[in-house]
Design a protein around this motif. Structure first.
Motif, PDB file in Angstrom:
ATOM      1  N   GLU A 123       1.873   4.642  -1.205  1.00 28.02           N
ATOM      2  CA  GLU A 123       3.068   4.406  -2.142  1.00 28.02           C
ATOM      3  C   GLU A 123       4.096   5.420  -1.711  1.00 28.02           C
ATOM      4  O   GLU A 123       5.244   4.962  -1.507  1.00 28.02           O
ATOM      5  CB  GLU A 123       2.919   4.052  -3.558  1.00 28.02           C
ATOM      6  N   PHE A 124       3.676   6.536  -1.832  1.00 28.12           N
ATOM      7  CA  PHE A 124       4.737   7.416  -1.511  1.00 28.12           C
ATOM      8  C   PHE A 124       5.376   7.571  -0.151  1.00 28.12           C
ATOM      9  O   PHE A 124       6.329   7.768   0.223  1.00 28.12           O
ATOM     10  CB  PHE A 124       4.044   8.882  -1.729  1.00 28.12           C
ATOM     11  N   ALA A 125       4.398   7.118   0.929  1.00 24.20           N
ATOM     12  CA  ALA A 125       4.773   7.131   2.436  1.00 24.20           C
ATOM     13  C   ALA A 125       5.738   5.999   2.456  1.00 24.20           C
ATOM     14  O   ALA A 125       6.318   6.015   3.479  1.00 24.20           O
ATOM     15  CB  ALA A 125       3.514   6.766   3.080  1.00 24.20           C
ATOM     16  N   THR A 126       5.756   4.899   1.538  1.00 22.69           N
ATOM     17  CA  THR A 126       6.437   3.835   1.889  1.00 22.69           C
ATOM     18  C   THR A 126       7.996   4.095   2.099  1.00 22.69           C
ATOM     19  O   THR A 126       8.730   4.686   1.085  1.00 22.69           O
ATOM     20  CB  THR A 126       6.281   2.835   1.067  1.00 22.69           C
ATOM     21  N   GLY A 127       8.514   3.911   3.040  1.00 22.08           N
ATOM     22  CA  GLY A 127      10.213   4.000   3.191  1.00 22.08           C
ATOM     23  C   GLY A 127      10.596   5.289   3.638  1.00 22.08           C
ATOM     24  O   GLY A 127      11.723   5.849   3.503  1.00 22.08           O
ATOM     25  N   PHE A 140       7.092  -0.071   8.007  1.00 20.30           N
ATOM     26  CA  PHE A 140       6.747   1.224   8.508  1.00 20.30           C
ATOM     27  C   PHE A 140       6.114   1.946   7.322  1.00 20.30           C
ATOM     28  O   PHE A 140       6.076   1.359   6.093  1.00 20.30           O
ATOM     29  CB  PHE A 140       8.300   2.008   8.834  1.00 20.30           C
ATOM     30  N   SER A 141       5.218   2.894   7.739  1.00 21.58           N
ATOM     31  CA  SER A 141       4.659   3.939   6.824  1.00 21.58           C
ATOM     32  C   SER A 141       3.700   3.095   5.843  1.00 21.58           C
ATOM     33  O   SER A 141       3.802   3.106   4.631  1.00 21.58           O
ATOM     34  CB  SER A 141       5.631   4.343   5.645  1.00 21.58           C
ATOM     35  N   GLN A 142       2.822   2.426   6.569  1.00 16.10           N
ATOM     36  CA  GLN A 142       1.596   1.783   6.007  1.00 16.10           C
ATOM     37  C   GLN A 142       0.298   2.316   6.707  1.00 16.10           C
ATOM     38  O   GLN A 142       0.331   2.715   7.811  1.00 16.10           O
ATOM     39  CB  GLN A 142       1.719   0.376   6.255  1.00 16.10           C
ATOM     40  N   ALA A 143      -0.777   2.174   5.826  1.00 16.57           N
ATOM     41  CA  ALA A 143      -2.041   2.655   6.490  1.00 16.57           C
ATOM     42  C   ALA A 143      -2.354   1.586   7.578  1.00 16.57           C
ATOM     43  O   ALA A 143      -2.317   0.489   7.340  1.00 16.57           O
ATOM     44  CB  ALA A 143      -3.051   2.678   5.435  1.00 16.57           C
TER      45      ALA A 143
END
Length: 287
Positions: A198-202, A283-286
């Motif tokens: 969640e933190f990595a998203t965006g 972007f920013s997903q596992a």
């Protein structure tokens, strides 16, 4: 316990230049020889007064530096080229051994440094220029990637028993913002927590499952569940003012500090910007 041997200045210089591509070190060796050899014939002025003695002393120092440097500098560069070439071959062998088996066993059996070298080779395979940070405290980054004038930071986590939490992602993001990096990658063995995702998203941060990513030779279409994610750069939008390609950047100041946005590649000639859609999956997903 035996005391660790302290490295000489010669060894430190070799290790420093070994971080460069081996071909560059090889090309610099004859240039260094010619440059230092030219100093051997440095003119020594005639001292006609006490005030000019220092000029004679400096000229002698320059000649001495040239005399020794014409042999020492090329030797350092040639050894660095050899070390760089062997290091690249060793990293490729580690990557190949990780791919030889379908499961994650080879990766789990690696030591942390071998794991980092394997990831180093994997990013090189993706077209990045990769530099490893010095051993010891790394400020939250293990590798520095460069491509198309942009920088990306990588944090490698070879954790076998625990899931990778949000603290690791926050640490990387803090360094990204402070250093003005375009994006970052957290590469680990195993799962990431939902808070980390969640933190990595965006925030231009990719969470990479090493065992899955390494298995994909091209890393263009690694699949996780029902969604497909990619490490390949997304097509850049055109600038709304001049139609030049836009690039992803990180805001350093103002109310949007730390947030990603698209900026014109012709900056500062063109200062047009576009917001980036932080929708999950882009972007920013596992992976």
């Amino acid at each position: 316990m035996a005391r660790r041997r302290r490295k000489s200045d010669f060894e430190r210089w070799v290790e420093l230049f070994a971080k460069l591509p081996w071909a560059l070190c090889l090309a610099l060796a004859p240039i260094a020889y010619v440059g230092f050899a030219a100093l051997v014939d440095w003119p020594i002025p005639q001292a006609t007064s006490a005030a000019e003695i220092s000029d004679v002393f400096i000229a002698q120092l320059i000649r001495t530096a040239g005399l020794f440097g014409q042999y020492i500098a090329p030797t350092i560069l040639l050894l660095a080229a050899l070390m760089s070439l062997l290091g690249k071959r060793r990293r490729r062998q580690l990557l190949a051994s990780a791919r030889a088996v379908e499961d994650a066993a080879p990766i789990l059996q690696m030591r942390w440094l071998q794991f980092e070298q394997c990831i180093h080779a994997w990013f090189e395979e993706q077209g990045y220029r990769v530099a490893a940070t010095p051993a010891g405290p790394d400020g939250g980054i293990d590798l520095i990637l460069k491509r198309d004038g942009e920088r990306f930071f990588v944090q490698c986590k070879h954790w076998r028993a625990s899931r990778i939490g949000v603290a690791v992602v926050r640490e990387l993001y803090g360094v990204m913002v402070a250093e003005g990096a375009t994006g970052g990658f957290v590469v680990g063995v195993g799962e990431f927590t939902s808070a980390a995702r969640e933190f990595a998203t965006g925030r231009n941060i990719e969470l990479v499952d090493a065992s899955r990513a390494i298995a994909e030779r091209d890393a263009i279409a690694a699949r996780s569940g029902a969604n497909t994610f990619t490490l390949a750069p997304q097509p850049a939008p055109a600038c709304p003012r001049c139609q030049a390609p836009m690039v992803e950047r990180i805001a350093r100041k103002g109310a949007n500090a730390g947030q990603a946005f698209h900026g014109c590649s012709r900056f500062p000639a063109c200062r047009a910007t576009l917001a980036i859609d932080p929708a999950p999956g882009k972007f920013s997903q596992a992976i």
